[in-house]
Design a protein around this motif. Structure first.
Motif, PDB file in Angstrom:
ATOM      1  N   ASN A 217       2.164   3.679  -0.343  1.00 26.26           N
ATOM      2  CA  ASN A 217       1.108   4.304  -0.148  1.00 26.26           C
ATOM      3  C   ASN A 217       0.150   3.474   0.525  1.00 26.26           C
ATOM      4  N   ALA A 218       0.634   3.833   1.775  1.00 23.67           N
ATOM      5  CA  ALA A 218      -0.240   2.946   3.267  1.00 23.67           C
ATOM      6  C   ALA A 218      -2.035   3.574   3.111  1.00 23.67           C
ATOM      7  N   ASP A 219      -2.051   4.510   3.099  1.00 20.55           N
ATOM      8  CA  ASP A 219      -3.247   5.195   3.061  1.00 20.55           C
ATOM      9  C   ASP A 219      -4.360   4.840   2.010  1.00 20.55           C
ATOM     10  N   SER A 220      -3.748   4.664   0.782  1.00 21.16           N
ATOM     11  CA  SER A 220      -4.462   4.806  -0.054  1.00 21.16           C
ATOM     12  C   SER A 220      -4.779   3.350  -0.305  1.00 21.16           C
ATOM     13  N   TRP A 221      -3.943   2.460   0.096  1.00 17.90           N
ATOM     14  CA  TRP A 221      -4.722   1.280  -0.080  1.00 17.90           C
ATOM     15  C   TRP A 221      -5.424   0.890   0.768  1.00 17.90           C
ATOM     16  N   LEU A 222      -5.995   1.917   1.859  1.00 14.42           N
ATOM     17  CA  LEU A 222      -6.813   0.926   3.286  1.00 14.42           C
ATOM     18  C   LEU A 222      -8.290   2.189   2.747  1.00 14.42           C
ATOM     19  N   SER A 223      -7.688   3.391   2.614  1.00 15.30           N
ATOM     20  CA  SER A 223      -9.172   4.254   2.483  1.00 15.30           C
ATOM     21  C   SER A 223      -9.228   3.901   1.251  1.00 15.30           C
ATOM     22  N   ILE A 224      -9.280   3.665   0.056  1.00 11.26           N
ATOM     23  CA  ILE A 224      -8.901   4.146  -1.211  1.00 11.26           C
ATOM     24  C   ILE A 224      -9.808   2.450  -2.254  1.00 11.26           C
ATOM     25  N   ASP A 225      -8.501   1.663  -2.055  1.00  6.70           N
ATOM     26  CA  ASP A 225      -8.601   0.781  -2.685  1.00  6.70           C
ATOM     27  C   ASP A 225      -8.880  -0.450  -2.366  1.00  6.70           C
ATOM     28  N   VAL A 226      -8.892  -1.130  -1.101  1.00  8.66           N
ATOM     29  CA  VAL A 226      -9.489  -1.704  -0.037  1.00  8.66           C
ATOM     30  C   VAL A 226     -11.178  -2.024  -0.571  1.00  8.66           C
ATOM     31  N   PRO A 227     -11.437  -0.068   0.073  1.00  8.85           N
ATOM     32  CA  PRO A 227     -13.034   0.357   0.296  1.00  8.85           C
ATOM     33  C   PRO A 227     -13.305  -0.016  -1.015  1.00  8.85           C
ATOM     34  N   LYS A 228     -12.834   0.359  -2.176  1.00  7.41           N
ATOM     35  CA  LYS A 228     -13.352  -0.156  -3.578  1.00  7.41           C
ATOM     36  C   LYS A 228     -13.778  -1.113  -3.822  1.00  7.41           C
ATOM     37  N   MET A 229     -12.596  -2.550  -3.504  1.00  5.69           N
ATOM     38  CA  MET A 229     -13.214  -3.902  -3.542  1.00  5.69           C
ATOM     39  C   MET A 229     -14.239  -4.027  -3.512  1.00  5.69           C
ATOM     40  N   VAL A 230     -13.827  -3.252  -0.946  1.00  4.10           N
ATOM     41  CA  VAL A 230     -15.030  -4.646  -0.703  1.00  4.10           C
ATOM     42  C   VAL A 230     -16.312  -3.699  -1.712  1.00  4.10           C
TER      43      VAL A 230
END
Length: 413
Positions: A217-230
């Motif tokens: 799930n590369a899309d969700s990794w980049l567009s959801i998980d990473v932004p939320k963490m930041v």
């Protein structure tokens, strides 16, 4: 021993010297039957050639930051813990606003460019939605720790490398912090937080920034998980107006696709030498079936969108390397989608870092304008000066800044 470390490089240099000296000293001194002498001499030649090839590869790898570690090179690194079917939204029905805050521990980044201009912070993130477990790097602009900005939230640009490519490439080979920090200090460019997450998630495969149930799930990794963490750990602006995504080569394709697919998560995208159809990369998982190709093709997504997405695209390319794909998107774009195409002549260089590095400053100038920065916001800091036109500075930078056109490019010697 680290693949990209100095000890490994120096070891190869020493071995290359030994490999050259060895035949000179021992060639005529080898004793034994003729077959044995021949075999020993062949081994010495093979050793010399092998060390030379290894040294050249290491120098090229370090220069272009293609592989971070031995696992990436040998195809043994797997950063996917699970790959559930998350549906069309990529959330799996999870109410993202109800997820607890992600608290991360960061350490100083190591490697080329990771300590320049204040240094890069790195952490290992376990994506709660995507099931990806990998590194994320964060560079903070010069103003971030200044007292005058203690209550200020900063816009974010998520930067993506090509394939293969290291999450460190934008800080190292692309020299983004070194190029941008002085312009941020002077007020010419908005002080952006620059975030780079790992995109090589499966051994020997380009994920195409796609969600593929059972695989990644590369899309969700980049567009959801990473932004939320930041946003949970830094004074970052909220999506979509405070977020952009930028990339080169395969990362350029991903940048355009993520922005077009998720206008609720990104306001703008920068694509350098990108393409639309994932099948352009043989290793791309997103190009394996017609359904996946369409779902991850920004042209198809833009063409079939019932409501044109409110995103701005900056697309640069050369003939047969990004320009045609960019023009295709421009032709079908309807307001509020905007597309700015930058033609880069073929004689400006090939599909390499040397072509993309000079485009960093012009692209971030464009982002400053598009994301509501412009002269007003860029001049809010102490001692800031109004935005000024790009001075170019080099031929490649001049071309990348949009000063060239198909007509003028053809007339260049």
């Amino acid at each position: 021993m680290s693949l990209t470390g100095t000890p490994f490089l120096y070891t190869l240099v020493v071995l290359c010297v030994v490999a050259v000296v060895l035949p000179l000293v021992l060639w005529s001194r080898v004793r034994g039957p003729k077959v044995v002498r021949g075999a020993v001499r062949m081994l010495m030649l093979a050793f010399a050639q092998g060390t030379a090839v290894a040294l050249v590869f290491t120098l090229v790898n370090n220069s272009n930051q293609l592989y971070d570690n031995w696992g990436d090179l040998l195809g043994t690194s797997d950063h996917v813990q699970q790959a559930a079917d998350l549906g069309a939204s990529g959330t799996g029905g999870i109410a993202l606003e109800k997820l607890p805050k992600v608290k991360q521990v960061f350490k100083p980044g190591r490697g080329p460019g990771m300590r320049a201009e204040g240094g890069v912070l790195t952490t290992q993130l376990k994506g709660r939605v995507s099931g990806v477990h990998a590194e994320v790097n964060v560079w903070l602009p010069p103003q971030y720790h200044e007292p005058a900005y203690r209550n200020h939230r900063f816009p974010v640009v998520e930067v993506l490398p090509g394939y293969p490519g290291s999450s460190k490439a934008w800080y190292g080979t692309m020299d983004a912090p070194e190029q941008l920090a002085p312009l941020m200090r002077s007020g010419q460019i908005e002080p952006f937080i620059i975030v780079s997450a790992r995109t090589t998630l499966l051994p020997g495969k380009d994920t195409g920034c796609a969600n593929i149930p059972g695989k990644v799930n590369a899309d969700s990794w980049l567009s959801i998980d990473v932004p939320k963490m930041v946003m949970d750990n830094f004074r970052a602006q909220a999506a979509p107006d405070g977020w952009a995504v930028a990339g080169y080569s395969a990362g350029a394709h991903c940048a355009a696709k993520l922005a077009v697919a998720h206008p609720d998560r990104y306001r703008a995208a920068v694509s350098m030498s990108g393409y639309n159809d994932p099948i352009a990369v043989p290793q791309s998982l997103a190009g394996k079936t017609p359904a996946l190709r369409d779902a991850n093709n920004p042209y198809v997504l833009l063409r079939d969108s019932r409501v044109p997405p409110r995103v701005a695209l900056y697309l640069s390319g050369q003939p047969k390397d990004g320009y045609e794909a960019a023009m295709a998107l421009k032709r079908i774009a309807k307001a509020p989608t905007t597309v700015n195409v930058v033609f880069v002549p073929a004689d400006a260089g090939g599909h390499t870092m040397a072509l993309w590095k000079p485009q960093v400053v012009p692209a971030f100038r464009w982002l400053t304008e598009v994301m509501g920065g412009g002269e007003h916001r860029a001049c809010t800091g102490p001692g800031a000066t109004p935005l000024a036109p790009s001075t170019g500075g080099s031929r490649h930078a001049e071309l990348a800044s949009g000063s060239a056109s198909p007509a003028t490019g053809a007339r260049r010697p």
